[in-house]
Design a protein around this motif. Structure first.
Motif, PDB file in Angstrom:
ATOM      1  N   PHE A 381       0.839  -1.194   0.000  1.00 31.32           N
ATOM      2  CA  PHE A 381       0.000   0.000   0.000  1.00 31.32           C
ATOM      3  C   PHE A 381       0.878   1.249   0.000  1.00 31.32           C
ATOM      4  O   PHE A 381       1.861   1.322   0.740  1.00 31.32           O
ATOM      5  N   TRP A 382       0.493   2.238  -0.809  1.00 31.79           N
ATOM      6  CA  TRP A 382       1.135   3.552  -0.809  1.00 31.79           C
ATOM      7  C   TRP A 382       0.004   4.580  -0.731  1.00 31.79           C
ATOM      8  O   TRP A 382      -0.634   4.888  -1.752  1.00 31.79           O
ATOM      9  N   ALA A 383      -0.275   5.068   0.483  1.00 33.77           N
ATOM     10  CA  ALA A 383      -1.466   5.891   0.688  1.00 33.77           C
ATOM     11  C   ALA A 383      -1.209   6.926   1.770  1.00 33.77           C
ATOM     12  O   ALA A 383      -0.274   6.818   2.574  1.00 33.77           O
ATOM     13  N   ILE A 384      -2.071   7.945   1.792  1.00 38.61           N
ATOM     14  CA  ILE A 384      -2.090   8.932   2.866  1.00 38.61           C
ATOM     15  C   ILE A 384      -3.425   8.817   3.583  1.00 38.61           C
ATOM     16  O   ILE A 384      -4.386   8.248   3.051  1.00 38.61           O
ATOM     17  N   ARG A 385      -3.494   9.388   4.809  1.00 38.65           N
ATOM     18  CA  ARG A 385      -4.689   9.192   5.648  1.00 38.65           C
ATOM     19  C   ARG A 385      -5.029  10.494   6.370  1.00 38.65           C
ATOM     20  O   ARG A 385      -4.150  11.282   6.728  1.00 38.65           O
ATOM     21  N   LEU A 386      -6.335  10.670   6.602  1.00 36.55           N
ATOM     22  CA  LEU A 386      -6.833  11.682   7.525  1.00 36.55           C
ATOM     23  C   LEU A 386      -7.656  10.971   8.586  1.00 36.55           C
ATOM     24  O   LEU A 386      -8.569  10.207   8.262  1.00 36.55           O
ATOM     25  N   CYS A 387      -7.313  11.207   9.870  1.00 34.69           N
ATOM     26  CA  CYS A 387      -8.107  10.650  10.957  1.00 34.69           C
ATOM     27  C   CYS A 387      -8.280  11.719  12.026  1.00 34.69           C
ATOM     28  O   CYS A 387      -7.455  12.641  12.141  1.00 34.69           O
ATOM     29  N   GLN A 388      -9.354  11.628  12.805  1.00 34.20           N
ATOM     30  CA  GLN A 388      -9.657  12.643  13.806  1.00 34.20           C
ATOM     31  C   GLN A 388      -8.601  12.704  14.898  1.00 34.20           C
ATOM     32  O   GLN A 388      -8.316  13.755  15.450  1.00 34.20           O
ATOM     33  N   GLU A 389      -8.015  11.569  15.247  1.00 28.87           N
ATOM     34  CA  GLU A 389      -7.069  11.538  16.350  1.00 28.87           C
ATOM     35  C   GLU A 389      -5.721  12.152  15.989  1.00 28.87           C
ATOM     36  O   GLU A 389      -5.147  12.936  16.743  1.00 28.87           O
ATOM     37  N   ASN A 390      -5.186  11.817  14.810  1.00 28.89           N
ATOM     38  CA  ASN A 390      -3.804  12.183  14.470  1.00 28.89           C
ATOM     39  C   ASN A 390      -3.682  13.110  13.272  1.00 28.89           C
ATOM     40  O   ASN A 390      -2.572  13.469  12.886  1.00 28.89           O
ATOM     41  N   GLY A 391      -4.807  13.501  12.666  1.00 26.42           N
ATOM     42  CA  GLY A 391      -4.744  14.400  11.522  1.00 26.42           C
ATOM     43  C   GLY A 391      -4.224  13.701  10.273  1.00 26.42           C
ATOM     44  O   GLY A 391      -4.445  12.509  10.059  1.00 26.42           O
ATOM     45  N   TYR A 392      -3.479  14.452   9.458  1.00 27.25           N
ATOM     46  CA  TYR A 392      -2.974  13.922   8.193  1.00 27.25           C
ATOM     47  C   TYR A 392      -1.669  13.165   8.421  1.00 27.25           C
ATOM     48  O   TYR A 392      -0.817  13.594   9.203  1.00 27.25           O
ATOM     49  N   MET A 393      -1.499  12.053   7.700  1.00 28.98           N
ATOM     50  CA  MET A 393      -0.256  11.292   7.797  1.00 28.98           C
ATOM     51  C   MET A 393      -0.066  10.470   6.534  1.00 28.98           C
ATOM     52  O   MET A 393      -1.032  10.145   5.824  1.00 28.98           O
ATOM     53  N   ALA A 394       1.191  10.197   6.239  1.00 31.13           N
ATOM     54  CA  ALA A 394       1.530   9.257   5.168  1.00 31.13           C
ATOM     55  C   ALA A 394       1.716   7.884   5.791  1.00 31.13           C
ATOM     56  O   ALA A 394       2.378   7.741   6.825  1.00 31.13           O
ATOM     57  N   LEU A 395       1.129   6.862   5.174  1.00 32.36           N
ATOM     58  CA  LEU A 395       1.135   5.527   5.772  1.00 32.36           C
ATOM     59  C   LEU A 395       2.435   4.803   5.447  1.00 32.36           C
ATOM     60  O   LEU A 395       2.463   3.752   4.807  1.00 32.36           O
ATOM     61  N   THR A 396       3.527   5.396   5.910  1.00 35.75           N
ATOM     62  CA  THR A 396       4.827   4.727   5.863  1.00 35.75           C
ATOM     63  C   THR A 396       4.931   3.840   7.104  1.00 35.75           C
ATOM     64  O   THR A 396       3.970   3.710   7.862  1.00 35.75           O
ATOM     65  N   SER A 397       6.079   3.252   7.326  1.00 33.51           N
ATOM     66  CA  SER A 397       6.264   2.419   8.515  1.00 33.51           C
ATOM     67  C   SER A 397       7.491   2.927   9.286  1.00 33.51           C
ATOM     68  O   SER A 397       8.624   2.697   8.857  1.00 33.51           O
ATOM     69  N   PRO A 398       7.318   3.640  10.425  1.00 29.28           N
ATOM     70  CA  PRO A 398       6.028   4.057  11.002  1.00 29.28           C
ATOM     71  C   PRO A 398       5.414   5.206  10.220  1.00 29.28           C
ATOM     72  O   PRO A 398       6.077   5.798   9.364  1.00 29.28           O
ATOM     73  N   PRO A 399       4.132   5.571  10.504  1.00 30.35           N
ATOM     74  CA  PRO A 399       3.487   6.658   9.757  1.00 30.35           C
ATOM     75  C   PRO A 399       4.245   7.973   9.882  1.00 30.35           C
ATOM     76  O   PRO A 399       4.868   8.258  10.910  1.00 30.35           O
ATOM     77  N   THR A 400       4.176   8.773   8.829  1.00 30.76           N
ATOM     78  CA  THR A 400       4.829  10.084   8.800  1.00 30.76           C
ATOM     79  C   THR A 400       3.778  11.177   8.948  1.00 30.76           C
ATOM     80  O   THR A 400       2.913  11.324   8.074  1.00 30.76           O
ATOM     81  N   PRO A 401       3.799  11.974  10.046  1.00 33.24           N
ATOM     82  CA  PRO A 401       2.824  13.080  10.184  1.00 33.24           C
ATOM     83  C   PRO A 401       3.034  14.106   9.077  1.00 33.24           C
ATOM     84  O   PRO A 401       4.159  14.391   8.660  1.00 33.24           O
ATOM     85  N   LEU A 402       1.920  14.667   8.604  1.00 36.13           N
ATOM     86  CA  LEU A 402       1.965  15.669   7.541  1.00 36.13           C
ATOM     87  C   LEU A 402       1.429  16.996   8.083  1.00 36.13           C
ATOM     88  O   LEU A 402       0.305  17.047   8.577  1.00 36.13           O
ATOM     89  N   SER A 403       2.246  18.033   7.999  1.00 40.25           N
ATOM     90  CA  SER A 403       1.823  19.372   8.446  1.00 40.25           C
ATOM     91  C   SER A 403       1.376  20.153   7.216  1.00 40.25           C
ATOM     92  O   SER A 403       2.214  20.617   6.429  1.00 40.25           O
ATOM     93  N   LEU A 404       0.073  20.286   7.037  1.00 40.81           N
ATOM     94  CA  LEU A 404      -0.474  20.959   5.862  1.00 40.81           C
ATOM     95  C   LEU A 404      -0.962  22.344   6.251  1.00 40.81           C
ATOM     96  O   LEU A 404      -1.678  22.514   7.234  1.00 40.81           O
TER      97      LEU A 404
END
Length: 466
Positions: A381-404
């Motif tokens: 998988f190569w994807a990005i995510r938005l969730c209420q708890e952690n905001g935007y992140m790239a689903l790397t291992s571990p996830p990478t927070p994204l400051s937009l």
């Protein structure tokens, strides 16, 4: 009312003979003279110190022996001094030394009773200061009120101007950051494009260089064979007549058929061409040059997902599907796109709206579907995510927070199969969001989407998003 000479006489009587100033806290001593309390205390203290504890202090005026116990406050003189100071504060006529008790309205001038009788003011309208002062005081108070209102307006204007300056500086700083961000995004995009073009150029170089080297090796082999034949024939010619004629016809026939196999003519103009000016001019336009139409595959949709009839809109609802397909994603509320990509560059857009939770990107077609999976590159998988708890992140291992800086409502996904790149862009601003490290894709890639509650995703057709 005391005249100026009288005031001067009174001042002389109330002047301290030590400091030559009007007395402060006047006190009297046993001889009857008066001084400032501080001045006489200094005199007594100095003489006490000099005479080694023998009391011999004397009055500065009459030289009478002083005793500390005889020093007494002089209230009468203190009241007189206060009156002198009050009289001095009142203005007196410079010409006559009298109190300025009248106001000449014709000349708008304070005058004394003697000035009123002088030829200069004879016949003028005059009034007592006490009578005319309230009227002029009211007029001045009115002016003061107007001035205070004007001052308030000035203060408000200053505050407004300060707010304007602050707002202007903030707007300039915001625009400065926007410009920096835009150029940083453009730098990121151009850097990734540079890597992709250089990678393609490298692959093109390897491919054609291999063919050229194969042709060179073929010519080397032919050259060795020809050299060997030449040596054999030269040796035959130098030998005896019997050896030369032995099988001469076969030798002639065989060698006459020897032909040089020339390599094909290769085009040495690289096919990888990069128009940097086009990339620089419009990132959005460049991305949409590779845009493809993506629709949702209902056979892969999780049981809780609801797809629209045109397969471009997905929301999360109740358990609607009873049929179980081997292609369906079971562990997460996901759905794949119908389209598969194995080569080339592809770009599609996803309208994420105001949703509070989603994943989007690409994944390998053969990812696990019937058990818990972790969406990360190691799992395909190569994807990005938005969730209420952690905001935007790239689903790397571990996830990478994204400051937009700005919330993306329309997200672009760019895939370069040969270069192994997956990039994401905020298409509202044309800014770069994230690019995964280069990967080596081992199969068909398909668009990947996950939808949480209170969210939905829409895939706009290419013509609508251009």
């Amino acid at each position: 009312m005391a005249s100026l000479p009288a005031i001067r006489k009174m001042r002389e009587e109330a002047t301290c003979s030590i400091c030559q100033q009007l007395m402060k806290e006047p006190v009297s001593v046993n001889c009857g003279h008066s001084f400032c309390r501080q001045c006489i205390d200094n005199i007594i203290g100095q003489q006490y110190f000099v005479t080694s504890f023998i009391w011999r202090a004397r009055c500065p005026l009459c030289q009478t022996s002083l005793q500390r116990e005889s020093v007494r406050p002089n209230k009468h003189l203190e009241n007189l001094i206060e009156r002198i100071q009050e009289l001095e504060r009142e203005r007196l006529c410079e010409e006559h030394g009298e109190q300025l008790c009248l106001f000449c309205e014709d000349d708008e001038q304070l005058i004394c009773w003697r000035c009123e009788r002088s030829p200069q003011h004879r016949g003028h309208r005059t009034a007592l200061v006490e009578d005319v002062c309230p009227g002029y005081k009211d007029k001045l108070q009115g002016i003061v009120t107007n001035l205070k209102e004007t001052q308030d307006h000035c203060t408000s204007a200053k505050l407004f101007m300060a707010e304007q300056i602050t707002a202007w500086k903030e707007n300039i700083e915001l625009r400065r950051q926007e410009i920096k961000s835009e150029f940083w995004n453009l730098h990121c995009f151009l850097h990734e494009e540079e890597r992709a073009y250089l990678w393609r150029l490298e692959k093109e170089e390897e491919k054609l260089l291999g063919r050229l080297q194969d042709s060179e090796a073929s010519l080397d082999n032919q050259s060795c064979e020809l050299e060997k034949l030449v040596l054999e024939l030269e040796k035959k010619c130098q030998g005896s007549a019997q050896n030369l004629l032995q099988g001469v016809k076969d030798t002639l026939n065989w060698n006459s058929d020897v032909k040089l196999k020339l390599p094909e003519i290769f085009c040495l103009e690289p096919q990888t061409v990069c128009h940097v000016s086009e990339l620089y001019f419009d990132v959005k336009k460049m991305l949409r040059h590779f845009q493809v139409s993506v629709t949702l595959d209902p056979n892969t949709a999780h049981r809780e997902l609801i797809l629209s009839e045109d397969r471009r809109h997905v929301t999360r609802g109740g358990r609607r599907k009873k049929h179980i397909s081997s292609k369906r994603l079971c562990s997460l509320p996901c759905v794949l796109g119908c389209e598969g990509f194995t080569s080339g560059r592809h770009y599609f857009e996803v309208d994420v709206g105001e949703g509070s939770g989603w994943d989007l990107g690409v994944c390998l077609e053969n990812v696990h579907r019937d058990r818990d999976m972790t969406p990360e590159p190691q799992s395909g998988f190569w994807a990005i995510r938005l969730c209420q708890e952690n905001g935007y992140m790239a689903l790397t291992s571990p996830p990478t927070p994204l400051s937009l800086r700005e919330r993306p409502l329309l997200v672009g996904v760019f895939l370069d199969c040969e270069a192994g790149l997956v990039s994401f862009y905020n298409m509202n601003t044309g800014s770069h969001i994230f690019t995964f490290p280069r990967a080596s894709f081992s199969g068909t890639l398909r668009p990947y989407f996950l939808v949480n509650h209170s969210s939905s995703l829409f895939l706009p057709p290419p013509l609508e998003s251009i």
